[in-house]
Design an enzyme around this catalytic site. Sequence first.
Site, PDB file in Angstrom:
ATOM      1  N   ASN A   1      -2.586 -15.698 -15.611  1.00 25.70           N
ATOM      2  CA  ASN A   1      -3.628 -14.717 -15.940  1.00 25.70           C
ATOM      3  C   ASN A   1      -3.181 -13.835 -16.705  1.00 25.70           C
ATOM      4  O   ASN A   1      -3.910 -12.489 -17.071  1.00 25.70           O
ATOM      5  CB  ASN A   1      -4.142 -13.972 -14.708  1.00 25.70           C
ATOM      6  CG  ASN A   1      -4.891 -14.899 -13.680  1.00 25.70           C
ATOM      7  OD1 ASN A   1      -5.750 -16.086 -14.204  1.00 25.70           O
ATOM      8  ND2 ASN A   1      -4.666 -15.157 -12.532  1.00 25.70           N
TER       9      ASN A   1
ATOM     10  N   HIS B   1     -16.591 -15.228  -6.284  1.00 27.31           N
ATOM     11  CA  HIS B   1     -15.112 -15.059  -5.952  1.00 27.31           C
ATOM     12  C   HIS B   1     -15.037 -15.023  -4.237  1.00 27.31           C
ATOM     13  O   HIS B   1     -15.881 -14.060  -3.747  1.00 27.31           O
ATOM     14  CB  HIS B   1     -14.271 -13.905  -6.535  1.00 27.31           C
ATOM     15  CG  HIS B   1     -12.765 -14.252  -6.469  1.00 27.31           C
ATOM     16  ND1 HIS B   1     -12.248 -13.118  -5.382  1.00 27.31           N
ATOM     17  CD2 HIS B   1     -11.745 -15.089  -7.081  1.00 27.31           C
ATOM     18  CE1 HIS B   1     -10.981 -13.738  -5.347  1.00 27.31           C
ATOM     19  NE2 HIS B   1     -10.679 -14.455  -6.445  1.00 27.31           N
TER      20      HIS B   1
ATOM     21  N   GLU C   1     -19.923 -11.755 -10.920  1.00 25.88           N
ATOM     22  CA  GLU C   1     -18.607 -11.755 -11.902  1.00 25.88           C
ATOM     23  C   GLU C   1     -19.337 -11.616 -13.270  1.00 25.88           C
ATOM     24  O   GLU C   1     -20.471 -12.067 -13.513  1.00 25.88           O
ATOM     25  CB  GLU C   1     -17.828 -12.667 -11.752  1.00 25.88           C
ATOM     26  CG  GLU C   1     -17.312 -12.765 -10.284  1.00 25.88           C
ATOM     27  CD  GLU C   1     -16.329 -13.993 -10.115  1.00 25.88           C
ATOM     28  OE1 GLU C   1     -15.813 -14.695 -11.101  1.00 25.88           O
ATOM     29  OE2 GLU C   1     -16.306 -14.674  -8.787  1.00 25.88           O
TER      30      GLU C   1
ATOM     31  N   SER D   1     -14.384 -16.781 -12.607  1.00 24.29           N
ATOM     32  CA  SER D   1     -13.028 -17.177 -12.511  1.00 24.29           C
ATOM     33  C   SER D   1     -12.604 -18.546 -12.631  1.00 24.29           C
ATOM     34  O   SER D   1     -11.618 -19.062 -13.101  1.00 24.29           O
ATOM     35  CB  SER D   1     -12.108 -16.536 -11.315  1.00 24.29           C
ATOM     36  OG  SER D   1     -12.840 -17.107 -10.084  1.00 24.29           O
TER      37      SER D   1
ATOM     38  N   ASP E   1     -18.160  -7.719 -10.950  1.00 22.39           N
ATOM     39  CA  ASP E   1     -16.581  -8.042 -10.792  1.00 22.39           C
ATOM     40  C   ASP E   1     -16.146  -8.233 -12.331  1.00 22.39           C
ATOM     41  O   ASP E   1     -16.449  -9.509 -12.703  1.00 22.39           O
ATOM     42  CB  ASP E   1     -16.318  -9.073  -9.926  1.00 22.39           C
ATOM     43  CG  ASP E   1     -14.856  -9.424  -9.688  1.00 22.39           C
ATOM     44  OD1 ASP E   1     -14.085  -9.365 -10.658  1.00 22.39           O
ATOM     45  OD2 ASP E   1     -14.509 -10.018  -8.661  1.00 22.39           O
TER      46      ASP E   1
ATOM     47  N   HIS F   1     -11.686 -10.954 -14.774  1.00 16.84           N
ATOM     48  CA  HIS F   1     -11.224 -11.682 -16.050  1.00 16.84           C
ATOM     49  C   HIS F   1     -11.850 -11.183 -17.328  1.00 16.84           C
ATOM     50  O   HIS F   1     -11.392 -11.545 -18.385  1.00 16.84           O
ATOM     51  CB  HIS F   1     -11.589 -13.190 -15.881  1.00 16.84           C
ATOM     52  CG  HIS F   1     -10.963 -13.658 -14.624  1.00 16.84           C
ATOM     53  ND1 HIS F   1      -9.593 -14.257 -14.761  1.00 16.84           N
ATOM     54  CD2 HIS F   1     -11.451 -14.076 -13.423  1.00 16.84           C
ATOM     55  CE1 HIS F   1      -9.325 -14.793 -13.511  1.00 16.84           C
ATOM     56  NE2 HIS F   1     -10.145 -14.456 -12.637  1.00 16.84           N
TER      57      HIS F   1
ATOM     58  N   LYS G   1      -4.698  -8.830 -13.620  1.00 19.75           N
ATOM     59  CA  LYS G   1      -4.659  -9.956 -14.445  1.00 19.75           C
ATOM     60  C   LYS G   1      -4.391  -9.571 -15.960  1.00 19.75           C
ATOM     61  O   LYS G   1      -3.156  -9.574 -16.332  1.00 19.75           O
ATOM     62  CB  LYS G   1      -6.086 -10.620 -14.318  1.00 19.75           C
ATOM     63  CG  LYS G   1      -6.207 -11.192 -13.275  1.00 19.75           C
ATOM     64  CD  LYS G   1      -7.388 -11.958 -12.606  1.00 19.75           C
ATOM     65  CE  LYS G   1      -7.095 -12.640 -11.315  1.00 19.75           C
ATOM     66  NZ  LYS G   1      -8.157 -12.358 -10.254  1.00 19.75           N
TER      67      LYS G   1
HETATM   68  C1  LIG Z   1      -8.262 -12.467  -8.940  1.00 17.40           C
HETATM   69  C2  LIG Z   1      -9.821 -12.007  -8.415  1.00 17.40           C
HETATM   70  C3  LIG Z   1      -9.855 -11.063  -7.712  1.00 17.40           C
HETATM   71  C4  LIG Z   1      -8.790 -10.418  -6.977  1.00 17.40           C
HETATM   72  O1  LIG Z   1      -7.815  -9.588  -7.695  1.00 17.40           O
HETATM   73  P1  LIG Z   1      -6.527  -9.331  -7.096  1.00 17.40           P
HETATM   74  O2  LIG Z   1      -6.004  -8.226  -8.007  1.00 17.40           O
HETATM   75  O3  LIG Z   1      -5.729 -10.542  -7.779  1.00 17.40           O
HETATM   76  O4  LIG Z   1      -6.585  -9.437  -5.786  1.00 17.40           O
HETATM   77  C5  LIG Z   1     -11.209 -10.785  -7.349  1.00 17.40           C
HETATM   78  N1  LIG Z   1     -12.187 -11.225  -8.228  1.00 17.40           N
HETATM   79  C6  LIG Z   1     -12.200 -12.190  -9.078  1.00 17.40           C
HETATM   80  C7  LIG Z   1     -13.075 -12.692  -9.816  1.00 17.40           C
HETATM   81  C8  LIG Z   1     -10.553 -12.791  -9.284  1.00 17.40           C
HETATM   82  O5  LIG Z   1     -10.757 -13.642 -10.258  1.00 17.40           O
END
Ligand SMILES: *Cc1c(COP(=O)(O)O)cnc(C)c1O
Length: 391
Positions: free
Chosen positions: A49, A135, A178, A182, A207, A210, A241
């Site tokens: 990532n 997620h 999101e 992801s 969220d 990404h 990421k």
């Molecule tokens: C990776 C991810 C998270 C969690 O983030 P971390 O910092 O790795 O705990 C939350 N939401 C989505 C959509 C993700 O891909």
Amino acid sequence: MSNMRSEAWIGEEIERLRGKSMERRLSVFGEAGGKIRVDGRVFLNFSSNDYLGLSRHPEVVSASRKYLESYGCGATASRLITGTLNPHDELEQVIARAKGYPAALVFGSGFLANAGVIASLAGRSDHIFADKLAHASIIDGAVLSRANLKRFHHNDPEHLGTLLRRCPASGRRLVVTESVFSMDGDIAPLREIASTALEYEAMVMVDEAHATGVFGPNGAGLIREYGLENEVNVSMGTLSKALGGYGGFVACSSDLRQLLVNRARAFIYTTGLPPAAVGSALGALAVLEKTAEAGSELLARAAVFRQRLRDGGLDILNSQSQIIPVLIGENSKTLAMAQRLQSKGILSVAIRPPTVPEGTARLRLSVTLDHSEGDLERAAEEIIRAVNDEY
Ligand SMILES: *Cc1c(COP(=O)(O)O)cnc(C)c1O
């Protein structure tokens, strides 16, 4: 007397997973990034990532080192006690500015941010509406909140509207999605989702795990790109990421931040982020502020790669980002494909249920700036060959 007999069920459980090609194992690597050396051989790693290569960027590493040396290894207390250091305050101001919100709050990770925020905004008599593909951390936040959880069809604002219309009048409403998904790499119709939520007086949380660093002006994300800062109440993101470090955050109103400081158990009852992690995030955000084109360069390369895979007859779903699924279907076939690609110097993880729905096992490819155009061309050829041979 040993107590091993009480653990007998564990071996059976693992055996059951193995039988369904669902057992997962940890692989150990000597380095991270889009191009890595394993046992002396260079692999194109499509599972990282670290989209922009910021985890090894000299300015990011040196910012992290500076904060480590100035403030020590740990925050040494939870944020509400004495674990809020100048670097935390500085980072929250920088995030708020970058995301276009009045305030921001940093959490231990993105997972903790989702769990803490969702459980603070909704309770037992409230209603949460989450995209079907949201997620795991969003779903766990909803479960933790004890609110009534409804899933709307993936990227379907109309279905969201139907669920909102049927929802009892009492209780608060929270819509969560999101912006870049992801596992599918597609993009949510944020404008439509936000306007549907507005119509039913529901709060909106997006969220951007990404999207942060990749989409929008200087990597500010899609909320910023679409100008939805006033419609989306909570802009969530991660430092783990594209920013190359570790930690999570939300950008929001000052009142919402203040509520979280008082209510979010995943914020209150845990130690503040270590100074080195705060420093690396500040370093990464400073690099992004200077290099506006990093995200668009990544997206341009990903677009060429996607087209190449499509032309080769592969099903990459509706990917519109640097995350590109190659749908295979069956678990064992997907595993075999990943192994075959590995022998060709290409690392891609076979993503299987429960991470994705049953029968939709896939290779998930993440393009990073470590992949040159030539690397991507070679990879596309190998992937197309692997998938077509197997069928
Ligand atoms: C990776 C991810 C998270 C969690 O983030 P971390 O910092 O790795 O705990 C939350 N939401 C989505 C959509 C993700 O891909």
